[in-house]
Design a protein around this motif. Structure first.
Motif, PDB file in Angstrom:
ATOM      1  N   ASN A 198      40.036  37.347  51.820  1.00 42.75           N
ATOM      2  CA  ASN A 198      39.051  38.366  52.166  1.00 42.75           C
ATOM      3  C   ASN A 198      39.585  39.790  52.078  1.00 42.75           C
ATOM      4  O   ASN A 198      38.866  40.737  52.437  1.00 42.75           O
ATOM      5  CB  ASN A 198      38.499  38.098  53.571  1.00 42.75           C
ATOM      6  N   THR A 199      40.794  39.959  51.647  1.00 45.19           N
ATOM      7  CA  THR A 199      41.342  41.305  51.431  1.00 45.19           C
ATOM      8  C   THR A 199      41.724  41.452  49.956  1.00 45.19           C
ATOM      9  O   THR A 199      40.950  41.985  49.157  1.00 45.19           O
ATOM     10  CB  THR A 199      42.570  41.547  52.335  1.00 45.19           C
ATOM     11  N   LEU A 200      42.874  40.934  49.603  1.00 50.98           N
ATOM     12  CA  LEU A 200      43.326  41.034  48.210  1.00 50.98           C
ATOM     13  C   LEU A 200      42.390  40.288  47.275  1.00 50.98           C
ATOM     14  O   LEU A 200      42.080  40.769  46.173  1.00 50.98           O
ATOM     15  CB  LEU A 200      44.758  40.483  48.090  1.00 50.98           C
ATOM     16  N   GLY A 201      41.929  39.111  47.724  1.00 48.08           N
ATOM     17  CA  GLY A 201      41.033  38.325  46.876  1.00 48.08           C
ATOM     18  C   GLY A 201      39.716  39.034  46.625  1.00 48.08           C
ATOM     19  O   GLY A 201      39.226  39.104  45.490  1.00 48.08           O
ATOM     20  N   LEU A 202      39.149  39.581  47.686  1.00 47.20           N
ATOM     21  CA  LEU A 202      37.876  40.296  47.563  1.00 47.20           C
ATOM     22  C   LEU A 202      38.034  41.547  46.703  1.00 47.20           C
ATOM     23  O   LEU A 202      37.181  41.863  45.862  1.00 47.20           O
ATOM     24  CB  LEU A 202      37.358  40.668  48.948  1.00 47.20           C
ATOM     25  N   ASN A 203      39.131  42.273  46.899  1.00 47.42           N
ATOM     26  CA  ASN A 203      39.390  43.483  46.127  1.00 47.42           C
ATOM     27  C   ASN A 203      39.546  43.150  44.639  1.00 47.42           C
ATOM     28  O   ASN A 203      39.003  43.846  43.762  1.00 47.42           O
ATOM     29  CB  ASN A 203      40.643  44.166  46.659  1.00 47.42           C
ATOM     30  N   PHE A 204      40.295  42.088  44.362  1.00 44.48           N
ATOM     31  CA  PHE A 204      40.485  41.672  42.972  1.00 44.48           C
ATOM     32  C   PHE A 204      39.148  41.261  42.347  1.00 44.48           C
ATOM     33  O   PHE A 204      38.846  41.603  41.201  1.00 44.48           O
ATOM     34  CB  PHE A 204      41.475  40.510  42.912  1.00 44.48           C
ATOM     35  N   MET A 205      38.335  40.520  43.114  1.00 44.28           N
ATOM     36  CA  MET A 205      37.043  40.076  42.609  1.00 44.28           C
ATOM     37  C   MET A 205      36.134  41.269  42.314  1.00 44.28           C
ATOM     38  O   MET A 205      35.439  41.300  41.290  1.00 44.28           O
ATOM     39  CB  MET A 205      36.383  39.152  43.637  1.00 44.28           C
ATOM     40  N   GLN A 206      36.172  42.268  43.187  1.00 44.27           N
ATOM     41  CA  GLN A 206      35.341  43.447  42.988  1.00 44.27           C
ATOM     42  C   GLN A 206      35.763  44.203  41.734  1.00 44.27           C
ATOM     43  O   GLN A 206      34.913  44.651  40.948  1.00 44.27           O
ATOM     44  CB  GLN A 206      35.420  44.356  44.213  1.00 44.27           C
ATOM     45  N   LYS A 207      37.058  44.348  41.535  1.00 44.56           N
ATOM     46  CA  LYS A 207      37.550  45.017  40.331  1.00 44.56           C
ATOM     47  C   LYS A 207      37.137  44.265  39.073  1.00 44.56           C
ATOM     48  O   LYS A 207      36.773  44.866  38.055  1.00 44.56           O
ATOM     49  CB  LYS A 207      39.079  45.152  40.387  1.00 44.56           C
ATOM     50  N   GLN A 208      37.193  42.955  39.152  1.00 40.90           N
ATOM     51  CA  GLN A 208      36.806  42.151  38.006  1.00 40.90           C
ATOM     52  C   GLN A 208      35.310  42.290  37.713  1.00 40.90           C
ATOM     53  O   GLN A 208      34.897  42.392  36.543  1.00 40.90           O
ATOM     54  CB  GLN A 208      37.159  40.672  38.270  1.00 40.90           C
ATOM     55  N   LEU A 209      34.503  42.331  38.779  1.00 37.42           N
ATOM     56  CA  LEU A 209      33.062  42.504  38.595  1.00 37.42           C
ATOM     57  C   LEU A 209      32.742  43.880  38.017  1.00 37.42           C
ATOM     58  O   LEU A 209      31.838  44.026  37.185  1.00 37.42           O
ATOM     59  CB  LEU A 209      32.333  42.309  39.930  1.00 37.42           C
ATOM     60  N   VAL A 210      33.480  44.906  38.464  1.00 41.04           N
ATOM     61  CA  VAL A 210      33.299  46.254  37.911  1.00 41.04           C
ATOM     62  C   VAL A 210      33.602  46.243  36.416  1.00 41.04           C
ATOM     63  O   VAL A 210      32.866  46.813  35.602  1.00 41.04           O
ATOM     64  CB  VAL A 210      34.194  47.274  38.644  1.00 41.04           C
ATOM     65  N   SER A 211      34.678  45.589  36.047  1.00 41.86           N
ATOM     66  CA  SER A 211      35.058  45.505  34.635  1.00 41.86           C
ATOM     67  C   SER A 211      33.983  44.775  33.827  1.00 41.86           C
ATOM     68  O   SER A 211      33.622  45.205  32.721  1.00 41.86           O
ATOM     69  CB  SER A 211      36.404  44.789  34.501  1.00 41.86           C
TER      70      SER A 211
END
Length: 467
Positions: free
Chosen positions: A26-39
């Motif tokens: 819920n921290t690094l995983g969520l942040n990584f997922m958000q960056k991937q969705l932005v991309s």
């Protein structure tokens, strides 16, 4: 209490791992997922902008579509895709807005560098773009002339909501997985910690000289092997302890016997029990017993040096047959006294070998000395050399008492004496064969023995041929 404590620690460790993984998701995983969705959204917006340019904007600039029709197409595309679309001329003025809010604003003046960025995250202009958006801008050319830009935007909140949606799905799956994980941890505890406790208890028993510890583990394979190894080590320690007791007993016996003899004769001479005219005879006995002590001490020091530093060799080339002849001569008196016959049989008149001549002389001397001690009266001893390829084999065979079958593997042990040897040779130290074996090991050569009780014994060793 200790068992409960161990279980608690294991469970707490498992829960800590579960919590750490939950926080990580819920921290690094969520942040990584958000960056991937932005991309991913950037790619989608870029494709959408290019499609608008190809299907609508190009047609409009070629006078095949009216401005009203273009505005309708852009508004419809924005509604379908959930995006906001701007058509911007080459001067930076927003000529069309899918939401009809931009009017004729000059975006280049409102947001410095807007047209220079192909993608801007968290883009927002109060009064124009009221919430942070992800904006992608694509330049379009008409007849190789830059005519303007198409910008497509999607709210960042939509991307964040999508990230939270996927994160919640992963969390639900993870929460469903936790009971399975706890069961796995319990099985892991049962199959690892419990056997380890058994091994620890058995090891403690071994340390208290209780050699009945249970090391028979059927699972897992690694701990089963560890249990077998510890049991083997314990058995070896037990054997070493027995060997040490025998060692001390034998050393005490072999030192005490000549010392007692020396003391007895000296006291007898001192108090006159042995008359002066007979003292010369007993002086010879004292010298013999002193030689025994010297030899025993020398052998002990030699074995100790081998253990500490290894055996250093001085390799030379010499004739093994000539060495055997000379050693045989030194036993001439003992052989005659016992009515023995020494048969020297050499396959070649000369057999040159590469070895430490002093050490090999000691080997032959010890083996021949043993053969003479345990030979029957009026029997023979055969010493044979035979060339075998790049090696020379030496055989020393007696026709004596032989070695009991149960003692064959023990004759190389220090101070070991079979029952028959103790009966016939009470003055031996039991170190000769140990030294012989160490010398052959240092030469990286083989030594073996074949014996039949009541028939005789044959020792064979090899040396590297010099030819």
């Amino acid at each position: 209490m200790k068992e409960a404590s161990a279980v608690s620690r294991f469970i707490l460790t498992g829960l800590a791992l579960v919590f750490a993984m939950f926080v990580l998701l819920n921290t690094l995983g969520l942040n990584f997922m958000q960056k991937q969705l932005v991309s991913n959204r950037e790619d989608q917006l870029y494709s959408e902008a290019n499609k608008i340019i190809k299907e609508y904007v190009s047609v409009y600039y070629q006078k095949e579509m009216t401005a009203v029709k273009l505005a309708e197409k852009i508004e419809l595309t924005g509604e379908i895709n959930g995006t906001r679309i701007w058509i911007i001329n080459s001067d930076g003025v927003i000529s069309m807005d899918s939401e009809g809010k931009a009017g004729q604003c000059n975006i280049a003046q409102l947001y410095d560098g807007f047209l220079d960025h192909s993608s801007i995250a968290n883009f927002m202009i109060p009064g124009l773009v009221s919430e942070p958006v992800l904006c992608v801008t694509v330049v379009f050319d008409i007849n190789f002339t830059k005519r303007g830009y198409v910008s497509t935007m999607v709210p960042m909140s939509a991307i964040q909501e999508e990230a939270v949606y996927y994160s919640n799905f992963v969390n639900i799956c993870y929460l469903c997985f936790i009971p399975i994980l706890m069961i796995a941890l319990f099985v892991l505890y049962w199959r690892t910690i419990t056997p380890i406790k058994r091994l620890s208890k058995a090891t403690r028993d071994y340390s208290k000289e209780n050699f009945r510890g249970d090391f028979n583990l059927s699972y897992p394979k690694e701990l089963s092997e560890l249990g077998g190894t510890i049991k083997y080590m314990g058995d070896r320690l037990k054997g070493n302890e027995e060997t040490q007791r025998k060692f001390l007993s034998n050393v005490s016996h072999d030192f005490r016997s000549p010392l007692t003899s020396i003391r007895g004769y000296i006291e007898a001479m001192k108090d006159g029990t042995i008359p002066v005219e007979d003292q010369e005879k007993y002086f010879d006995i004292l010298l013999y017993e002193t030689d025994r002590l010297t030899k025993l001490t020398s052998n002990l020091l030699q074995l100790n040096n081998i253990d500490d530093n290894g055996l250093l060799l001085h390799i030379t080339t010499f004739d093994i047959n000539d060495m055997i002849r000379k050693i045989a001569l030194t036993f001439e008196g003992t052989v005659k006294k016992k009515h023995l016959t020494l048969n020297l049989r050499f396959s070649q008149h000369e057999s040159f070998v590469e070895a430490d001549s002093e050490r090999i002389q000691q080997v032959i001397y010890n083996l021949l000395d043993n053969a003479i001690k345990f030979s029957n009266v009026d029997s023979s001893i055969d010493i044979t050399t035979e060339e075998k390829g790049r090696k020379v084999a030496v055989y020393i065979k007696d026709h004596g008492v032989g070695i009991p079958k149960q003692s064959i593997n023990k004759i190389w042990d220090r101070f070991y004496k079979s029952d028959s040897s103790r009966g016939r040779d009470k003055k031996g130290s039991g170190l000769g064969l140990s030294i012989v074996q160490e010398i052959m090991k240092a030469h990286k050569q083989n030594i073996s023995v074949v014996s039949t009780e009541g028939v005789g014994t044959e020792f064979m060793f090899t040396l590297k041929s010099a030819e």
